[in-house]
Each structure stands twice: as structure tokens, then as C-alpha cells.
Motif scaffolding. Structure first.
Motif, short mmCIF file in Angstrom:
data_model
loop_
_atom_site.label_atom_id
_atom_site.label_comp_id
_atom_site.label_asym_id
_atom_site.label_seq_id
_atom_site.Cartn_x
_atom_site.Cartn_y
_atom_site.Cartn_z
N HIS A 1 6.74 11.17 12.69
CA HIS A 1 7.10 12.78 12.69
C HIS A 1 7.36 13.22 14.27
O HIS A 1 8.02 13.68 14.73
CB HIS A 1 5.62 13.65 12.13
N GLN B 1 6.33 7.13 4.37
CA GLN B 1 6.63 7.56 4.73
C GLN B 1 8.62 7.57 4.06
O GLN B 1 9.23 8.35 3.40
CB GLN B 1 6.87 8.49 5.99
N THR B 2 8.75 6.30 4.56
CA THR B 2 10.68 6.20 4.05
C THR B 2 10.80 5.37 2.30
O THR B 2 11.55 6.73 1.86
CB THR B 2 11.12 5.34 4.79
N ALA C 1 2.09 10.19 3.95
CA ALA C 1 2.26 9.95 3.30
C ALA C 1 1.39 8.45 4.43
O ALA C 1 2.22 9.08 5.41
CB ALA C 1 3.32 8.62 2.36
N THR D 1 -2.19 5.04 2.35
CA THR D 1 -1.65 5.71 0.73
C THR D 1 -2.27 4.59 0.15
O THR D 1 -2.44 5.12 -1.63
CB THR D 1 -0.42 6.25 0.80
N VAL E 1 0.48 8.92 10.19
CA VAL E 1 1.00 9.37 9.50
C VAL E 1 1.46 10.46 10.81
O VAL E 1 2.72 10.95 10.37
CB VAL E 1 -0.54 10.79 8.75
N ASN F 1 7.89 11.32 1.51
CA ASN F 1 6.85 11.71 1.67
C ASN F 1 6.19 12.03 3.21
O ASN F 1 6.23 10.74 3.64
CB ASN F 1 5.27 11.29 0.87
N PRO F 2 6.53 13.24 3.95
CA PRO F 2 5.68 13.62 4.83
C PRO F 2 4.33 12.69 5.64
O PRO F 2 3.94 13.15 6.65
CB PRO F 2 6.35 15.07 5.31
#
Length: 322
Positions: A258, A71-72, A79, A83, A254, A76-77
Motif C-alpha cells: 500500500h 493482494q493482486t 490480504a 493468507t 500487508v 483484497n487490500p
């Protein structure tokens, strides 16, 4: 004691509690504390439940950190660790073994993770080769997805020509399981994950630089090409190793980053990486406990999706309202 320290202490204590509950829960409740266990119960506890709980911790840590790094890298939040087509490569390797029944022997339990490792490694090497020629992270993301699509297409072709028994064995693997890792497999899984974590530590500072954009990171003297290569390698080892032994496990990689960023109110990888590891381990242990309490066995990927999918939906809705 500051807030972050308190969070880490509480989550560590929660992890210990979940680990104890996980090794005790199942079709038969076993308590290693107090009452003595019979020889059969002791064998179940040591040979089945203990390695399963340890595998849940290792897999939760590996997938969560891999997801955070991806994601970093792509900013892309949504990802995740799969992926770049790593899961599809592992799936293709397992499909080739399980659906070509002439290759199946008494060593099937060893052949399946070996085939998954080879498949994931081949896709990873292709992505690494492309990453040296492609400068855009978006292009690399698309290439990884295309490699995954090709591997998935080949799997579908193999399914059309396979017999029902081989197809059943393959489908069971794709559902994900923590039971497949025994004490003999643990050193291999642990060694792959440890190597991946060492690479993560090597890119800790560059990861924070990437949060501000590639141009800013270059201004800080960060080698973008080298950093991207190391991130891809670490992700491949962490996600590929777990997938090889446990099958694909959905949504952990994923959703967990978050949750970690939301708790810390920060994206500093010095804190989000260890917190993601703790949350991932706790979440996968909780999923395994729910699987063991079900009247009939549930695939770990099914339960993890019930946790992760609502979080992904919430993220999309939150982004849409900003």
C-alpha cells in the motif's frame, strides 16, 4: 530525471544508510569507519550484526513482494503473504519439533528451520492441489484460511501436552527474530528467495492483467490457472522461506504494498514490485535498529506490528469513507 527514478535513487541511498546504522547499533556502538576495532568487536560485527542486517533486507524484500502478489491475486487490500496458511504450516512444523523434546539435540538451530520449511511446504502443496480444482479465488482464499485454522488447532493441542521448556522455545520462535540466521544458513535462505523472485519475474505481465479482472485477463490470453499456480508457489517460497528461518514477521507483507502504490500513484507491477522490495527492506532494517536500541531485546514482529498496524487501520478507514 523523472519522479519515479528520483524515488528509487533516494530509497536506495536511504537503504544504504539504514544498513550502515543497523550494523553499528546495538548494546555496544561499533563503527567500522575510521577507528580500529578490537578482535571481539570485529567478531560481533562480522558474525552477528552483518548477517542480521542482510537477513533484514532479504526478509523485507521477500515478504513485501509476496504480499503484493497475494493482494493482486485476491484483489483484497488486506490480504498478506500468510493468507494461504503458510505461516500456520511452518508454525505447526516447529511446534512438532520443539514440543517433542525427545527429538531436540545439539542441532536444534538446524532442525527448527527445517521443520518450518516442511510444514510450510506441506500446506503449500495442499493449497496448490486445491487450486487446480477450485476456479474461484475467493474459494481458494477460504480454503487457505481453513488449512491455517487446522494447523493452529493442532498447535494448541500440542501446547497442552508440552513441558514448560519446550513451550518457551516455541513461543520465542513465534515472536520472530533476525538473529537466528548465521552465515551457514544464509545460502539456504538466499537460494529459496531467489527462486521465488525468478517465478515473480515470470508472472510480471499476467499480474498487470489481473488488476483489471480475470475476465479481462482471459481476453488478453492470460492463462489464469497457470498464473495463479505460479503466484501461490512464489508466495510460498518467499514467505515460507523467511518464516522458516526468522519466524513469523507481522504486517510487513500487508502494509508495504500500500505504501508503494501510494507513493507511485500507480499499480503497475513493473514499478510496484521493485519499490515494494526497497520499502520492505528499509522498513525491516528500521525495525531492527529500534529493536537493537531498546534496553531489553524486543521481538522483530512486535516492532513491525507497531509500524504496520496503523497503516492497516488507515486503509480500512479510508475504504469505509469512499
Amino acid at each position: 530525471m523523472n519522479r519515479n527514478t528520483a524515488i528509487f535513487i533516494l530509497l536506495t541511498a536511504f537503504l544504504v544508510v539504514l544498513f550502515a546504522v543497523d550494523i553499528c547499533s546495538g548494546s555496544i556502538w561499533l563503527s567500522p569507519f575510521g577507528s580500529s576495532l578490537s578482535a571481539l568487536e570485529e567478531q560481533i560485527l562480522i558474525d552477528i550484526r552483518l548477517p542480521k542486517a542482510l537477513t533484514a533486507i532479504i526478509a523485507g524484500i521477500a515478504l513485501s513482494i509476496a504480499g503484493l502478489m497475494i493482494q493482486t491475486l485476491f484483489r483484497n487490500p488486506l490480504a498478506g503473504p500468510y493468507t494461504l496458511g503458510i505461516s500456520s504450516g511452518a508454525t505447526l512444523g516447529v511446534a512438532l519439533i520443539t514440543m517433542c523434546s525427545i527429538w531436540l539435540t545439539a542441532h536444534t538451530s538446524l532442525l527448527i528451520p527445517l521443520a518450518a520449511c516442511i510444514g510450510a511446504t506441506l500446506v503449500l502443496l495442499l493449497v496448490v492441489a486445491v487450486s487446480k480444482r477450485v476456479t474461484s479465488n475467493v474459494s481458494l482464499l477460504i480454503v487457505g484460511m481453513m488449512f491455517g485454522s487446522i494447523a493452529s488447532a493442532l498447535v494448541n493441542v500440542l501446547q497442552n501436552f508440552s513441558n514448560p521448556d519446550s513451550l518457551k522455545l516455541f513461543i520465542v520462535w513465534t515472536l520472530g527474530s533476525l538473529h537466528s540466521v548465521g552465515w551457514s544458513d544464509m545460502p539456504f535462505l538466499l537460494s529459496v528467495v531467489i527462486v521465488g523472485l525468478i517465478i515473480v519475474l515470470c508472472v510480471l505481465k499476467p499480474l498487470n492483467g489481473l488488476l483489471l479482472g480475470e475476465d479481462y485477463a482471459r481476453g488478453l490470453g492470460i492463462n489464469i490457472g497457470r498464473t495463479r499456480l505460479l503466484i501461490v508457489l512464489a508466495t510460498g517460497l518467499l514467505a515460507g522461506g523467511v518464516t522458516a528461518f526468522c519466524g513469523p514477521i507481522a504486517f510487513i507483507g500487508v502494509a508495504v504494498p500500500h505504501i508503494a502504490r501510494g507513493i507511485l500513484k500507480s499499480s503497475n507491477h513493473r514499478y510496484t514490485i521493485p519499490l515494494s522490495a526497497l520499502i520492505g527492506a528499509c522498513l525491516l532494517l528500521a525495525c531492527d535498529i529500534l529493536c537493537s536500541l531498546a534496553t531489553s531485546p524486543l521481538p522483530i514482529s512486535t516492532v513491525s506490528a507497531l509500524f504496520g498496524a496503523p497503516i492497516i487501520i488507515w486503509i480500512i478507514m479510508k475504504k469505509s469513507t469512499i
